[in-house]
Design a protein around this motif. Sequence first.
Motif, PDB file in Angstrom:
ATOM      1  N   LEU A 262       0.820  -1.206   0.000  1.00 47.97           N
ATOM      2  CA  LEU A 262       0.000   0.000   0.000  1.00 47.97           C
ATOM      3  C   LEU A 262       0.854   1.256   0.000  1.00 47.97           C
ATOM      4  CD1 LEU A 262      -2.664  -1.025   2.685  1.00 47.97           C
ATOM      5  CD2 LEU A 262      -2.687  -1.462   0.222  1.00 47.97           C
ATOM      6  N   SER A 263       0.241   2.359  -0.436  1.00 47.90           N
ATOM      7  CA  SER A 263       0.907   3.658  -0.353  1.00 47.90           C
ATOM      8  C   SER A 263       0.934   4.114   1.105  1.00 47.90           C
ATOM      9  CB  SER A 263       0.162   4.685  -1.201  1.00 47.90           C
ATOM     10  OG  SER A 263      -1.130   4.941  -0.648  1.00 47.90           O
ATOM     11  N   ALA A 264       1.671   5.181   1.360  1.00 48.17           N
ATOM     12  CA  ALA A 264       1.757   5.698   2.730  1.00 48.17           C
ATOM     13  C   ALA A 264       0.377   6.138   3.229  1.00 48.17           C
ATOM     14  CB  ALA A 264       2.747   6.856   2.794  1.00 48.17           C
ATOM     15  N   ASP A 265      -0.404   6.781   2.379  1.00 42.67           N
ATOM     16  CA  ASP A 265      -1.745   7.227   2.778  1.00 42.67           C
ATOM     17  C   ASP A 265      -2.660   6.036   3.067  1.00 42.67           C
ATOM     18  OD1 ASP A 265      -1.006   9.861   2.559  1.00 42.67           O
ATOM     19  OD2 ASP A 265      -1.830  10.124   0.544  1.00 42.67           O
ATOM     20  N   GLN A 266      -2.567   5.012   2.245  1.00 42.24           N
ATOM     21  CA  GLN A 266      -3.400   3.828   2.465  1.00 42.24           C
ATOM     22  C   GLN A 266      -3.004   3.113   3.756  1.00 42.24           C
ATOM     23  OE1 GLN A 266      -2.512   1.978  -1.324  1.00 42.24           O
ATOM     24  NE2 GLN A 266      -4.541   2.473  -2.155  1.00 42.24           N
ATOM     25  N   GLN A 267      -1.694   3.037   3.995  1.00 41.52           N
ATOM     26  CA  GLN A 267      -1.246   2.423   5.253  1.00 41.52           C
ATOM     27  C   GLN A 267      -1.748   3.227   6.459  1.00 41.52           C
ATOM     28  OE1 GLN A 267       2.548   0.669   6.017  1.00 41.52           O
ATOM     29  NE2 GLN A 267       3.206   0.813   3.899  1.00 41.52           N
ATOM     30  N   ALA A 268      -1.656   4.551   6.350  1.00 46.35           N
ATOM     31  CA  ALA A 268      -2.105   5.399   7.456  1.00 46.35           C
ATOM     32  C   ALA A 268      -3.588   5.156   7.753  1.00 46.35           C
ATOM     33  CB  ALA A 268      -1.856   6.865   7.116  1.00 46.35           C
ATOM     34  N   PHE A 269      -4.400   5.019   6.711  1.00 45.64           N
ATOM     35  CA  PHE A 269      -5.827   4.755   6.928  1.00 45.64           C
ATOM     36  C   PHE A 269      -6.022   3.411   7.630  1.00 45.64           C
ATOM     37  CE2 PHE A 269      -9.658   2.530   5.535  1.00 45.64           C
ATOM     38  CZ  PHE A 269     -10.641   3.395   6.008  1.00 45.64           C
ATOM     39  N   GLU A 270      -5.333   2.374   7.146  1.00 49.40           N
ATOM     40  CA  GLU A 270      -5.491   1.045   7.731  1.00 49.40           C
ATOM     41  C   GLU A 270      -5.116   1.033   9.213  1.00 49.40           C
ATOM     42  OE1 GLU A 270      -6.562  -1.904   6.759  1.00 49.40           O
ATOM     43  OE2 GLU A 270      -7.095  -1.384   4.697  1.00 49.40           O
ATOM     44  N   ILE A 271      -4.044   1.734   9.547  1.00 50.07           N
ATOM     45  CA  ILE A 271      -3.550   1.728  10.929  1.00 50.07           C
ATOM     46  C   ILE A 271      -4.409   2.622  11.826  1.00 50.07           C
ATOM     47  CG2 ILE A 271      -1.602   2.397  12.393  1.00 50.07           C
ATOM     48  CD1 ILE A 271       0.237   1.598  10.008  1.00 50.07           C
ATOM     49  N   LEU A 272      -4.664   3.844  11.374  1.00 47.59           N
ATOM     50  CA  LEU A 272      -5.318   4.831  12.230  1.00 47.59           C
ATOM     51  C   LEU A 272      -6.821   4.626  12.331  1.00 47.59           C
ATOM     52  CD1 LEU A 272      -3.311   7.996  11.114  1.00 47.59           C
ATOM     53  CD2 LEU A 272      -2.873   6.459  13.034  1.00 47.59           C
ATOM     54  N   GLU A 273      -7.462   4.207  11.267  1.00 46.86           N
ATOM     55  CA  GLU A 273      -8.905   3.995  11.320  1.00 46.86           C
ATOM     56  C   GLU A 273      -9.252   2.823  12.237  1.00 46.86           C
ATOM     57  OE1 GLU A 273     -12.933   4.732  10.614  1.00 46.86           O
ATOM     58  OE2 GLU A 273     -11.144   5.966  10.246  1.00 46.86           O
ATOM     59  N   ALA A 274      -8.418   1.777  12.206  1.00 51.07           N
ATOM     60  CA  ALA A 274      -8.648   0.638  13.115  1.00 51.07           C
ATOM     61  C   ALA A 274      -8.546   1.085  14.562  1.00 51.07           C
ATOM     62  CB  ALA A 274      -7.643  -0.472  12.816  1.00 51.07           C
ATOM     63  N   ARG A 275      -7.507   1.876  14.862  1.00 52.67           N
ATOM     64  CA  ARG A 275      -7.370   2.384  16.238  1.00 52.67           C
ATOM     65  C   ARG A 275      -8.552   3.275  16.619  1.00 52.67           C
ATOM     66  NH1 ARG A 275      -2.293   6.113  17.963  1.00 52.67           N
ATOM     67  NH2 ARG A 275      -3.338   7.568  16.529  1.00 52.67           N
ATOM     68  N   LYS A 276      -8.961   4.137  15.706  1.00 48.04           N
ATOM     69  CA  LYS A 276     -10.051   5.064  15.991  1.00 48.04           C
ATOM     70  C   LYS A 276     -11.350   4.321  16.332  1.00 48.04           C
ATOM     71  CE  LYS A 276     -12.873   8.624  13.746  1.00 48.04           C
ATOM     72  NZ  LYS A 276     -13.115   9.343  12.475  1.00 48.04           N
ATOM     73  N   GLN A 277     -11.696   3.331  15.540  1.00 48.77           N
ATOM     74  CA  GLN A 277     -12.955   2.622  15.781  1.00 48.77           C
ATOM     75  C   GLN A 277     -12.937   1.852  17.099  1.00 48.77           C
ATOM     76  OE1 GLN A 277     -14.861   0.476  12.662  1.00 48.77           O
ATOM     77  NE2 GLN A 277     -14.340   1.954  11.056  1.00 48.77           N
ATOM     78  N   ILE A 278     -11.795   1.232  17.411  1.00 43.71           N
ATOM     79  CA  ILE A 278     -11.695   0.495  18.679  1.00 43.71           C
ATOM     80  C   ILE A 278     -11.854   1.443  19.861  1.00 43.71           C
ATOM     81  CG2 ILE A 278     -10.126  -0.832  20.155  1.00 43.71           C
ATOM     82  CD1 ILE A 278      -8.979  -2.069  17.568  1.00 43.71           C
ATOM     83  N   GLU A 279     -11.167   2.567  19.813  1.00 43.00           N
ATOM     84  CA  GLU A 279     -11.237   3.511  20.928  1.00 43.00           C
ATOM     85  C   GLU A 279     -12.632   4.108  21.076  1.00 43.00           C
ATOM     86  OE1 GLU A 279      -6.542   4.927  21.107  1.00 43.00           O
ATOM     87  OE2 GLU A 279      -8.036   6.273  20.208  1.00 43.00           O
ATOM     88  N   GLU A 280     -13.289   4.378  19.934  1.00 40.02           N
ATOM     89  CA  GLU A 280     -14.636   4.949  20.000  1.00 40.02           C
ATOM     90  C   GLU A 280     -15.658   3.922  20.489  1.00 40.02           C
ATOM     91  OE1 GLU A 280     -15.402   6.472  16.120  1.00 40.02           O
ATOM     92  OE2 GLU A 280     -14.300   8.364  16.459  1.00 40.02           O
ATOM     93  N   LYS A 281     -15.530   2.684  20.044  1.00 37.74           N
ATOM     94  CA  LYS A 281     -16.509   1.650  20.412  1.00 37.74           C
ATOM     95  C   LYS A 281     -16.326   1.147  21.845  1.00 37.74           C
ATOM     96  CE  LYS A 281     -18.687   1.044  16.400  1.00 37.74           C
ATOM     97  NZ  LYS A 281     -20.165   1.136  16.223  1.00 37.74           N
ATOM     98  N   LEU A 282     -15.067   1.059  22.286  1.00 40.56           N
ATOM     99  CA  LEU A 282     -14.793   0.419  23.577  1.00 40.56           C
ATOM    100  C   LEU A 282     -14.343   1.387  24.660  1.00 40.56           C
ATOM    101  CD1 LEU A 282     -12.919  -2.756  22.266  1.00 40.56           C
ATOM    102  CD2 LEU A 282     -15.378  -2.469  22.715  1.00 40.56           C
ATOM    103  N   GLY A 283     -13.990   2.612  24.265  1.00 40.54           N
ATOM    104  CA  GLY A 283     -13.568   3.609  25.250  1.00 40.54           C
ATOM    105  C   GLY A 283     -12.237   3.318  25.900  1.00 40.54           C
TER     106      GLY A 283
END
Length: 351
Positions: A262-283
Amino acid sequence: MNYQRKRILLYSVLAGLFTILLLLVSIGLNSSGYPLQGSSPTPALIPHQVDAQIVESPSQALVEVYPLVEDKPALSVELTPAPPLLEEPKLPEPSSVTLNTYVPLPAPPTASAVKGAVQSTTRPTPLPSKISIPVLNYHSVTIDPGNVVVISPAKLAEQLAYLHDHGYTPVSLATFISLIEGEDVEAAPEKPVLLTFDDGYIDNYEQAMPLLAKYAFPATLFISPGMNNQEGYLNWEQIKKLQEAGWDIQPHGMTHPHLPRLSADQQAFEILEARKQIEEKLGTKADVYCYPYGEYNKTTLKLLKDHGFRYAFTIEQGNATNQQSPYLLKRHFINGEEGLKSFIRKLSTRD
């Protein structure tokens, strides 16, 4: 012609020959350096030896100078000493410094070590002792003969019983981090071990959770939120129940991709979006990463560092230690086709 005239002609010839002879003799004497008396000096055309002048050369040798005697004053020859030879430049000595990314080399002696210098009261900080903890890498818990990624519930139960009976203590992710960082942990276990499960299979909820609950063992689950609710994978309600049972939930990429492709932007989405959803869903904080397929590149490592991730786990085999990069922690892959002896050997590894 009469006789009288012949005599006069003969005398004239003889007189001419005599004159020529005198001239030849005169020239020969002058050329040898002995001019005839009364004759004018004739310039010599060949050099003659005079008193030698001594000229010092770099080798201190004597040199004789032969001026030409002409119509000009004799010229003396002076030898200019050769310039001194330039010293060959000295190349710098090769450095003895070596690179060691995670364990710094001891500092060189300071001025305080010099005799007579004022001694410092500050003592150097000693290097930390090596801390090594086995991290076990599970995936699916079900029955699928021939699939090494899958372990049967019976084998998992056997392994958990061995841990319990032989003094091993599965720890939470927070406790693992405290131990690996050398912090004082109240009642730190003698034989800590970290249990990790990758991908978020539904059988982790159905099979693994009850088996771990029997011993009150915590575990860490790495999920890809983009795969939630798909067939065979956990949904958010099940993930929350795992969290309530003592499981730590951390990111494993948004869609479980091959990150180096993946490109750098695609990698950033894969890494950061996963973290964001976990933190938002589970606190909870989700700053420990696990590489999908164990793959990463320099861009991946930079993204993790730049965005404040604390640790990341690979699939490289071995114990996790405090002397590894925080983004390259090792684990032991649990092969579902192997027996208990192989499991015990992994626990006994000392990296």
